[in-house]
Design a protein around this motif. Structure first.
Motif: not given
Length: 134
Positions: A33-52
């Motif tokens: 997604s363009g080199g901007v840090p992504a916060y995601i995991s392989e765990k249901e119920g967790t929060k995620w975010s991309v693109n700052n």
């Protein structure tokens, strides 16, 4: 009124399970997604975010190597908007793989932008990124 986006994207010479793993891996997702840090995991119920933090939500359901279901919001969402839902199905077809996208509950005012963004921010960059790994 809400809209739905459905797309089916082909990826050549790759396992669907590899695409699934890449989407849920912070390093790969960031590169996709363009080199901007992504916060995601392989765990249901967790929060995620991309693109700052521009796009964020929660991982609602995972079926290993096959299905990812996310709640999805944007900084452009307003409090009255219901959470958008993104479903990614990963399908093997011989030596190629498909990702089937369904993006629901999308506010009509954002439909055209989001429709364009899937191609520009995910599908095309993902294919380019894969070509750099070979």
């Amino acid at each position: 009124m809400t809209k739905t986006i459905t797309q089916k994207v082909e990826f050549n010479d790759i396992a669907a399970s590899e695409l699934y793993t890449m989407f849920l891996n912070e390093k790969h997702h960031s590169n996709i997604s363009g080199g901007v840090p992504a916060y995601i995991s392989e765990k249901e119920g967790t929060k995620w975010s991309v693109n700052n933090g521009h796009i964020y939500g929660k991982i609602l359901e995972l079926v290993k190597d096959r299905l990812i279901v996310l709640s999805w919001r944007s900084v452009n969402s307003i409090p009255e908007d219901i959470d958008e839902i993104v479903v990614l199905n990963f399908i093997q077809n011989g030596k190629d793989a498909f990702v089937e996208l369904t993006h629901t509950n999308l506010p009509e005012r954002r439909y055209k932008t989001v429709l364009k963004s899937w191609e520009e921010r995910y599908w095309t960059p993902w294919k380019i990124y894969l070509s750099t790994l070979k």
